[in-house]
Design an enzyme around this catalytic site. Structure first.
Site, PDB file in Angstrom:
ATOM      1  N   GLY A  85      90.364  87.952  22.323  1.00  0.00           N
ATOM      2  CA  GLY A  85      89.477  86.933  22.882  1.00  0.00           C
ATOM      3  C   GLY A  85      88.184  86.850  22.107  1.00  0.00           C
ATOM      4  O   GLY A  85      88.187  86.672  20.896  1.00  0.00           O
TER       5      GLY A  85
ATOM      6  N   SER B  70      92.818  91.890  25.785  1.00  0.00           N
ATOM      7  CA  SER B  70      92.765  93.184  26.450  1.00  0.00           C
ATOM      8  C   SER B  70      91.688  93.188  27.523  1.00  0.00           C
ATOM      9  O   SER B  70      90.560  92.759  27.272  1.00  0.00           O
ATOM     10  CB  SER B  70      92.483  94.300  25.446  1.00  0.00           C
ATOM     11  OG  SER B  70      92.167  95.509  26.118  1.00  0.00           O
TER      12      SER B  70
ATOM     13  N   VAL C  59      77.531  90.403  18.891  1.00  0.00           N
ATOM     14  CA  VAL C  59      76.215  90.280  18.261  1.00  0.00           C
ATOM     15  C   VAL C  59      76.086  88.994  17.441  1.00  0.00           C
ATOM     16  O   VAL C  59      75.061  88.752  16.833  1.00  0.00           O
ATOM     17  CB  VAL C  59      75.904  91.491  17.345  1.00  0.00           C
ATOM     18  CG1 VAL C  59      75.825  92.757  18.150  1.00  0.00           C
ATOM     19  CG2 VAL C  59      76.945  91.618  16.238  1.00  0.00           C
TER      20      VAL C  59
ATOM     21  N   LYS D  59      68.558  76.326  16.827  1.00  0.00           N
ATOM     22  CA  LYS D  59      68.282  76.994  15.548  1.00  0.00           C
ATOM     23  C   LYS D  59      68.142  75.922  14.481  1.00  0.00           C
ATOM     24  O   LYS D  59      69.037  75.093  14.303  1.00  0.00           O
ATOM     25  CB  LYS D  59      69.420  77.949  15.181  1.00  0.00           C
ATOM     26  CG  LYS D  59      69.258  78.567  13.797  1.00  0.00           C
ATOM     27  CD  LYS D  59      70.467  79.407  13.396  1.00  0.00           C
ATOM     28  CE  LYS D  59      70.353  79.839  11.946  1.00  0.00           C
ATOM     29  NZ  LYS D  59      71.539  80.613  11.511  1.00  0.00           N
TER      30      LYS D  59
ATOM     31  N   PRO E  27      65.919  75.665   5.649  1.00  0.00           N
ATOM     32  CA  PRO E  27      66.122  74.766   6.795  1.00  0.00           C
ATOM     33  C   PRO E  27      67.522  74.191   6.794  1.00  0.00           C
ATOM     34  O   PRO E  27      68.298  74.399   5.858  1.00  0.00           O
ATOM     35  CB  PRO E  27      65.065  73.684   6.547  1.00  0.00           C
ATOM     36  CG  PRO E  27      64.988  73.608   5.049  1.00  0.00           C
ATOM     37  CD  PRO E  27      65.217  75.014   4.546  1.00  0.00           C
TER      38      PRO E  27
ATOM     39  N   VAL F  96      98.007  95.030  24.061  1.00  0.00           N
ATOM     40  CA  VAL F  96      99.156  95.012  23.153  1.00  0.00           C
ATOM     41  C   VAL F  96      99.477  96.451  22.746  1.00  0.00           C
ATOM     42  O   VAL F  96      98.631  97.168  22.216  1.00  0.00           O
ATOM     43  CB  VAL F  96      98.859  94.151  21.914  1.00  0.00           C
ATOM     44  CG1 VAL F  96      99.997  94.272  20.890  1.00  0.00           C
ATOM     45  CG2 VAL F  96      98.664  92.692  22.317  1.00  0.00           C
TER      46      VAL F  96
ATOM     47  N   LEU G 193      86.807  88.486  12.923  1.00  0.00           N
ATOM     48  CA  LEU G 193      86.642  89.820  12.361  1.00  0.00           C
ATOM     49  C   LEU G 193      87.956  90.399  11.861  1.00  0.00           C
ATOM     50  O   LEU G 193      87.953  91.283  10.995  1.00  0.00           O
ATOM     51  CB  LEU G 193      86.035  90.759  13.412  1.00  0.00           C
ATOM     52  CG  LEU G 193      84.652  90.381  13.954  1.00  0.00           C
ATOM     53  CD1 LEU G 193      84.194  91.400  14.990  1.00  0.00           C
ATOM     54  CD2 LEU G 193      83.638  90.263  12.833  1.00  0.00           C
TER      55      LEU G 193
ATOM     56  N   ILE H  70      80.670  82.925  12.528  1.00  0.00           N
ATOM     57  CA  ILE H  70      81.212  81.917  13.443  1.00  0.00           C
ATOM     58  C   ILE H  70      81.647  80.663  12.691  1.00  0.00           C
ATOM     59  O   ILE H  70      82.660  80.052  13.030  1.00  0.00           O
ATOM     60  CB  ILE H  70      80.195  81.586  14.556  1.00  0.00           C
ATOM     61  CG1 ILE H  70      80.006  82.814  15.469  1.00  0.00           C
ATOM     62  CG2 ILE H  70      80.650  80.395  15.387  1.00  0.00           C
ATOM     63  CD1 ILE H  70      78.999  82.622  16.588  1.00  0.00           C
TER      64      ILE H  70
END
Length: 514
Positions: A13, A43, A51, A82, A102, A188, A339, A352
């Site tokens: 997730g 899980s 983070v 942002k 920027p 899993v 990741l 992301i």
């Protein structure tokens, strides 16, 4: 007979898993009536890393595409705007050393290269202030839009800061209630392979065996599917990017009315840098550093010194960083996202955006059958390898331009053997022509456009040789662009509300739907 792809199984997730589920489900909703399914197996016992608080403007179109209300996103995810990043003490280490990267393109970009004209005639202004209003907007603490600006539209380009834990929960609810994603809470325990080497199913402790036609590995650093089950090796890049550890801490504001920075603040330290991200309820702060150049205790002292007395009773979380990525991202019927595919230090919020780009490509090029999957995988791997390489180049650029020689960390970062070949070639090219003038950034796979390189190069006092006479054909265009930027800067500084005021207005009253 062909083997149709009907069942997509996402393992893991968090932000990566739920963004991928949402993008795939939204893109393929029309196929669900014919049996197409998206199942996310998560899980109940594994906490998310949580983070990743910085994003790129691409997230606006991603959220809009999957049907998320921007107002609800702000209300539920402790989100803030942002407008780029400010880098402090990266060039010389002096207290007044700083520049902005920027999110707005330079004025007239594509028509005239203002970087060359600025180098000939700086007029006492930084490069950023000469070509766009966003540095001034950030200095003033202003938002990038007003309460009457519709959802996802902007007066100044923007992305978000967000609470990654809340964001994952928000996406989970949206994907399951609005997009038909099936959510399975289960651990899993086994990955079963078919005779040809594809993944046939995952066997879970709580929900039994779950079969699929395409598996997406979003299991984080463990990479349960691509790394462990299929044995795809990990390619490290610690010889280029030295930072391998982060210490993260959450710092409350002194008051409910404290200003919220509308940009990421990245402050260089003796052996790394500190991120400072403003959310409505707190600041997320962390020290990213090289454990080969500084001890954990000393790194924590630098972090606490940066924060000051506010961190006296706050605990620090240590996060290992293994810079690099899988040698292959899509093997057989398994593709890794997030990741599980790899990770780099969060210097330019690339994590992301890589998830978004990967999910979008998987969704849009979803193979109709197993027979064409390897062709789609080949294209996906080529594009994703290119993107990871360019991000590594861009992150390294921040280090190789430094003039700091006060510690081994900064001295080691400019050693030629640590600089990727392509980046070395570009640095040579940029001595004589500015990014954007040539066609070195003409691929659709680019994450950072030529303008981003300009902001970093000229923010860090890099010099490109310019022959003034060669600029004469564009002088009128350049003057017009500079004037337009001054006018736009003045108008926006008068019109835009404070960052906190707009967020409060959005939460209380909402933005206009598109």
């Amino acid at each position: 007979m062909t083997r149709p792809i009907r069942n997509v199984v996402i393992v893991g997730g968090g932000t990566a898993g739920w963004l991928t589920a949402g993008v795939i489900a939204a893109q393929n909703r029309g196929r669900m009536a014919n049996g197409f399914t998206v199942t996310l197996v998560e899980s109940p016992n594994t906490p998310i890393i949580g983070v990743g608080e910085g994003t790129w403007p691409t997230l606006r179109s991603t959220l809009s595409r999957i049907g998320v209300s921007e107002t609800e996103f702000f209300r539920r995810c402790d989100a803030a705007f942002k407008q780029g990043a400010r880098f402090a003490r990266w060039t010389t280490g002096a207290p007044d050393d700083g520049y902005y990267h920027p999110l707005m393109l330079p004025q007239g970009f594509g028509k005239v290269n203002l970087a060359q004209h600025w180098m000939v005639d700086e007029r006492g202004q930084s490069f950023c202030d000469t070509v766009c209003p966003q540095g001034r907007i950030c200095d003033d603490g202003l938002a990038p839009k007003t309460i009457t600006t519709p959802e996802y539209e902007a007066l100044a380009n923007y992305s978000y800061h967000l609470d990654a834990g809340k964001f994952a929960g928000f996406l989970q609810e949206h994907c399951t209630s609005q997009l038909g994603v099936r959510h399975v809470l289960a651990d899993v325990r086994e990955v079963r392979l078919a005779d040809g080497g594809d993944i046939q199913s995952v066997v879970t402790e709580q929900a039994g065996e779950i079969e699929g036609d395409l598996f997406v590995d979003c299991s984080g650093f463990s990479s349960l599917l691509l790394g462990k089950a299929l044995g795809v090796p990990f390619k490290e890049c610690s010889d280029v990017l030295f930072c391998d550890t982060a210490l993260a801490i959450q710092v409350p504001y002194e008051s409910d009315d404290a200003p919220i920075a509308c940009h990421t603040i990245s402050t260089a330290q003796s052996a790394g840098w500190i991120w400072d991200v403003g959310l409505p309820t707190r600041r997320g702060i962390g020290h990213v550093y090289s454990s080969s150049h500084i001890s954990d205790d000393e790194a924590e002292r630098e972090l606490r010194a940066y924060i000051g007395p506010a961190c006296k009773d706050l605990t620090v979380r240590k996060i290992p960083i293994r810079s690099g990525h899988r040698e292959t991202f899509w093997k057989g019927n398994c593709v890794a996202v997030g990741l599980a595919a790899g990770f780099l230090e969060p210097l330019e919020s690339s994590s992301i955006v890589l998830t978004e780009l990967s999910a979008k490509m998987i969704a849009e090029q979803m193979p109709s059958c197993r027979e064409v999957m390897d062709l789609v995988a080949k294209r996906f791997n080529a594009t994703t390898h290119y993107r990871w390489g360019r991000i590594i180049d861009f992150l390294k650029l921040h280090y190789v331009l430094t003039k700091r020689t006060d510690t081994d960390f900064w001295r080691d970062n400019v050693r030629p053997e640590t600089i990727p070949d392509r980046l070395q070639e570009l640095l040579m090219l940029w001595k004589y022509q500015s990014p954007g003038f040539a066609d070195e950034f003409d691929r659709l796979e680019e994450v950072f456009p030529a303008a981003s390189y300009q902001y970093v190069l000229y923010g860090m006092d890099y010099r490109t040789e310019v022959e003034p006479a060669a600029l004469s054909p564009d002088l009128k265009l350049a003057e017009q662009a500079r004037r337009e930027n001054e006018v736009m800067t003045g108008r926006l500084r008068l019109k835009l509300p404070s960052h906190r005021a707009l967020i409060r207005n959005i939460v209380n009253h909402g933005l206009s739907p598109v």
